[in-house]
Design a protein around this motif. Structure first.
Motif, PDB file in Angstrom:
ATOM      1  N   LEU A  29       0.842  -1.194   0.000  1.00 55.07           N
ATOM      2  CA  LEU A  29       0.000   0.000   0.000  1.00 55.07           C
ATOM      3  C   LEU A  29       0.878   1.245   0.000  1.00 55.07           C
ATOM      4  O   LEU A  29       1.900   1.290   0.694  1.00 55.07           O
ATOM      5  CB  LEU A  29      -0.888   0.026   1.244  1.00 55.07           C
ATOM      6  N   VAL A  30       0.467   2.253  -0.762  1.00 56.11           N
ATOM      7  CA  VAL A  30       1.154   3.538  -0.759  1.00 56.11           C
ATOM      8  C   VAL A  30       0.120   4.630  -0.533  1.00 56.11           C
ATOM      9  O   VAL A  30      -0.923   4.669  -1.205  1.00 56.11           O
ATOM     10  CB  VAL A  30       1.904   3.796  -2.078  1.00 56.11           C
ATOM     11  N   TYR A  31       0.410   5.509   0.405  1.00 62.29           N
ATOM     12  CA  TYR A  31      -0.482   6.609   0.749  1.00 62.29           C
ATOM     13  C   TYR A  31       0.180   7.932   0.375  1.00 62.29           C
ATOM     14  O   TYR A  31       1.323   8.188   0.760  1.00 62.29           O
ATOM     15  CB  TYR A  31      -0.776   6.596   2.249  1.00 62.29           C
ATOM     16  N   VAL A  32      -0.531   8.773  -0.373  1.00 62.40           N
ATOM     17  CA  VAL A  32       0.017  10.050  -0.824  1.00 62.40           C
ATOM     18  C   VAL A  32      -0.869  11.169  -0.273  1.00 62.40           C
ATOM     19  O   VAL A  32      -2.021  11.321  -0.694  1.00 62.40           O
ATOM     20  CB  VAL A  32       0.069  10.118  -2.366  1.00 62.40           C
ATOM     21  N   GLN A  81      -6.152  26.380  -1.889  1.00 68.07           N
ATOM     22  CA  GLN A  81      -6.515  25.369  -0.908  1.00 68.07           C
ATOM     23  C   GLN A  81      -5.956  23.987  -1.239  1.00 68.07           C
ATOM     24  O   GLN A  81      -5.468  23.272  -0.363  1.00 68.07           O
ATOM     25  CB  GLN A  81      -8.046  25.272  -0.802  1.00 68.07           C
ATOM     26  N   PHE A  82      -6.020  23.605  -2.489  1.00 78.50           N
ATOM     27  CA  PHE A  82      -5.723  22.231  -2.892  1.00 78.50           C
ATOM     28  C   PHE A  82      -4.368  22.104  -3.580  1.00 78.50           C
ATOM     29  O   PHE A  82      -3.709  21.070  -3.447  1.00 78.50           O
ATOM     30  CB  PHE A  82      -6.812  21.746  -3.854  1.00 78.50           C
ATOM     31  N   ALA A  83      -3.951  23.127  -4.320  1.00 75.34           N
ATOM     32  CA  ALA A  83      -2.832  22.958  -5.245  1.00 75.34           C
ATOM     33  C   ALA A  83      -1.954  24.205  -5.302  1.00 75.34           C
ATOM     34  O   ALA A  83      -1.629  24.715  -6.374  1.00 75.34           O
ATOM     35  CB  ALA A  83      -3.370  22.634  -6.639  1.00 75.34           C
ATOM     36  N   ALA A  84      -1.521  24.678  -4.136  1.00 77.69           N
ATOM     37  CA  ALA A  84      -0.805  25.951  -4.075  1.00 77.69           C
ATOM     38  C   ALA A  84       0.551  25.918  -4.770  1.00 77.69           C
ATOM     39  O   ALA A  84       1.070  26.969  -5.156  1.00 77.69           O
ATOM     40  CB  ALA A  84      -0.629  26.380  -2.617  1.00 77.69           C
ATOM     41  N   ASP A  85       1.145  24.730  -4.944  1.00 71.51           N
ATOM     42  CA  ASP A  85       2.454  24.640  -5.594  1.00 71.51           C
ATOM     43  C   ASP A  85       2.356  24.112  -7.027  1.00 71.51           C
ATOM     44  O   ASP A  85       3.353  23.703  -7.622  1.00 71.51           O
ATOM     45  CB  ASP A  85       3.410  23.775  -4.776  1.00 71.51           C
ATOM     46  N   VAL A  91       4.178  12.213   2.967  1.00 72.78           N
ATOM     47  CA  VAL A  91       3.597  13.264   3.808  1.00 72.78           C
ATOM     48  C   VAL A  91       3.863  14.605   3.151  1.00 72.78           C
ATOM     49  O   VAL A  91       5.024  14.980   2.918  1.00 72.78           O
ATOM     50  CB  VAL A  91       4.189  13.231   5.227  1.00 72.78           C
ATOM     51  N   ALA A  92       2.796  15.327   2.822  1.00 72.29           N
ATOM     52  CA  ALA A  92       2.909  16.648   2.193  1.00 72.29           C
ATOM     53  C   ALA A  92       2.932  17.700   3.290  1.00 72.29           C
ATOM     54  O   ALA A  92       1.919  17.947   3.951  1.00 72.29           O
ATOM     55  CB  ALA A  92       1.741  16.880   1.242  1.00 72.29           C
ATOM     56  N   THR A  93       4.077  18.341   3.477  1.00 68.96           N
ATOM     57  CA  THR A  93       4.253  19.200   4.646  1.00 68.96           C
ATOM     58  C   THR A  93       3.506  20.526   4.547  1.00 68.96           C
ATOM     59  O   THR A  93       3.303  21.197   5.562  1.00 68.96           O
ATOM     60  CB  THR A  93       5.747  19.489   4.887  1.00 68.96           C
ATOM     61  N   GLU A  94       3.077  20.913   3.319  1.00 75.88           N
ATOM     62  CA  GLU A  94       2.367  22.179   3.142  1.00 75.88           C
ATOM     63  C   GLU A  94       0.886  21.952   2.853  1.00 75.88           C
ATOM     64  O   GLU A  94       0.218  22.826   2.293  1.00 75.88           O
ATOM     65  CB  GLU A  94       3.002  22.985   2.005  1.00 75.88           C
ATOM     66  N   ASP A  95       0.368  20.811   3.234  1.00 73.36           N
ATOM     67  CA  ASP A  95      -1.010  20.425   2.926  1.00 73.36           C
ATOM     68  C   ASP A  95      -1.996  21.247   3.757  1.00 73.36           C
ATOM     69  O   ASP A  95      -1.894  21.293   4.994  1.00 73.36           O
ATOM     70  CB  ASP A  95      -1.186  18.932   3.236  1.00 73.36           C
ATOM     71  N   LEU A 141       7.559  15.487   1.659  1.00 73.13           N
ATOM     72  CA  LEU A 141       7.747  16.391   0.534  1.00 73.13           C
ATOM     73  C   LEU A 141       7.206  17.765   0.906  1.00 73.13           C
ATOM     74  O   LEU A 141       6.131  17.870   1.516  1.00 73.13           O
ATOM     75  CB  LEU A 141       6.989  15.884  -0.701  1.00 73.13           C
ATOM     76  N   GLU A 142       7.936  18.793   0.531  1.00 74.86           N
ATOM     77  CA  GLU A 142       7.435  20.164   0.718  1.00 74.86           C
ATOM     78  C   GLU A 142       6.433  20.413  -0.406  1.00 74.86           C
ATOM     79  O   GLU A 142       6.765  20.969  -1.450  1.00 74.86           O
ATOM     80  CB  GLU A 142       8.589  21.163   0.668  1.00 74.86           C
ATOM     81  N   ALA A 143       5.202  19.974  -0.167  1.00 77.51           N
ATOM     82  CA  ALA A 143       4.197  19.949  -1.234  1.00 77.51           C
ATOM     83  C   ALA A 143       2.828  20.278  -0.673  1.00 77.51           C
ATOM     84  O   ALA A 143       2.554  20.099   0.513  1.00 77.51           O
ATOM     85  CB  ALA A 143       4.159  18.567  -1.892  1.00 77.51           C
ATOM     86  N   SER A 144       1.961  20.738  -1.580  1.00 72.12           N
ATOM     87  CA  SER A 144       0.555  20.946  -1.242  1.00 72.12           C
ATOM     88  C   SER A 144      -0.168  19.607  -1.221  1.00 72.12           C
ATOM     89  O   SER A 144       0.435  18.543  -1.402  1.00 72.12           O
ATOM     90  CB  SER A 144      -0.088  21.859  -2.298  1.00 72.12           C
ATOM     91  N   HIS A 145      -1.485  19.672  -1.056  1.00 72.04           N
ATOM     92  CA  HIS A 145      -2.284  18.448  -1.081  1.00 72.04           C
ATOM     93  C   HIS A 145      -2.173  17.747  -2.433  1.00 72.04           C
ATOM     94  O   HIS A 145      -2.293  16.525  -2.517  1.00 72.04           O
ATOM     95  CB  HIS A 145      -3.748  18.797  -0.784  1.00 72.04           C
TER      96      HIS A 145
END
Length: 244
Positions: A92-95, A148-152, A191-195, A217-221
């Motif tokens: 299983l992989v969770y994103v 909200q969902f896709a800031a990057d 784990v997206a740290t900017e979610d 990852l320094e990422a949005s949702h």
């Protein structure tokens, strides 16, 4: 009819979450296919956890050979339930995903840690549920979606994602999870740290509890859109653990 693969590598099944569709996996799928992985991006109905999981389980039943099952957001709840009893799922992989334990709902988990601003961005619409009862479904206000969902994600892409987003019912977000597949299957988590939808603290807590191998990852949702290569790398690491 079975989906047959001539590849020695496991099939990767990608399950999107709420406010997204299967195209949110396009760039991840491209990376996986480039490395020889068969890929199926399932269309998550987003109507109810048990019915959504039953549908994904039917998709899995149509695939011959081992599977790595990947879920984003609410799709994490779905794959956690769908993999139970699906003998071909090996990892299983969770994103940026919910990883519920038995009895927990996505709504419960989202509220357990501070940091989500999703509630302020939602638009509710009355709908009739599959069983004929009245309910509500939710989308993210299109004007608020990019932040909200896709800031990057590039703004033009994020605005198209807002247009093509799929609504989720309140019933799906409120339904308690069954016994989780992560108790018996190896798991990986991004784990997206900017979610702003699922706080990073919640993602980390759930991933640790599930014994998942964690990549931050320094990422949005929308981590699968903004960081497809890194997300694909985690999926391939999970796939590499699968013995044919």
């Amino acid at each position: 009819m079975f989906h047959r693969s001539r590849s020695p590598k496991p099939t990767v099944v990608l399950v999107h979450g709420a406010f997204a569709d299967s195209t949110s996996w396009n760039d991840v799928a491209r990376e996986l296919r480039r490395e020889g992985h068969p890929v199926v991006a399932a269309a998550n109905p987003l109507r109810g956890l048990s019915s959504d999981a039953a549908y994904v389980r039917e998709v899995l039943a149509g695939i011959e050979g081992p599977v790595v099952l990947v879920g984003h957001s609410y799709g994490g709840s779905v794959v956690t339930a769908a993999a139970v009893g699906a003998d071909n799922v090996r990892a299983l992989v969770y994103v940026a995903a919910f990883i519920p334990d038995k009895g927990e709902s996505a709504l419960d988990l989202a509220a357990r840690f501070p940091g989500s601003s999703l509630g302020e961005a939602l638009r509710p619409v009355p709908v009739t549920l599959p069983d004929g009862s009245p309910g509500m479904e939710f989308t993210i206000d299109q004007a608020k979606f990019p932040h909200q969902f896709a800031a990057d994600v590039p703004e033009g892409v994020a605005r198209l994602m807002a247009v093509t987003q799929r609504p989720v019912t309140g019933a799906a977000l409120e339904e308690p999870a069954p016994e989780p597949a992560w108790r018996t299957l190896p798991s990986w988590a991004v784990v997206a740290t900017e979610d702003l939808n699922i706080p990073a603290a919640a993602q980390s807590h759930m991933a640790k509890r599930a014994g998942a191998q964690v990549t931050e990852l320094e990422a949005s949702h929308a981590a699968s859109v903004s960081h497809p290569r890194e997300v694909a790398g985690v999926v391939m690491a999970a796939a590499a653990s699968v013995k044919q």
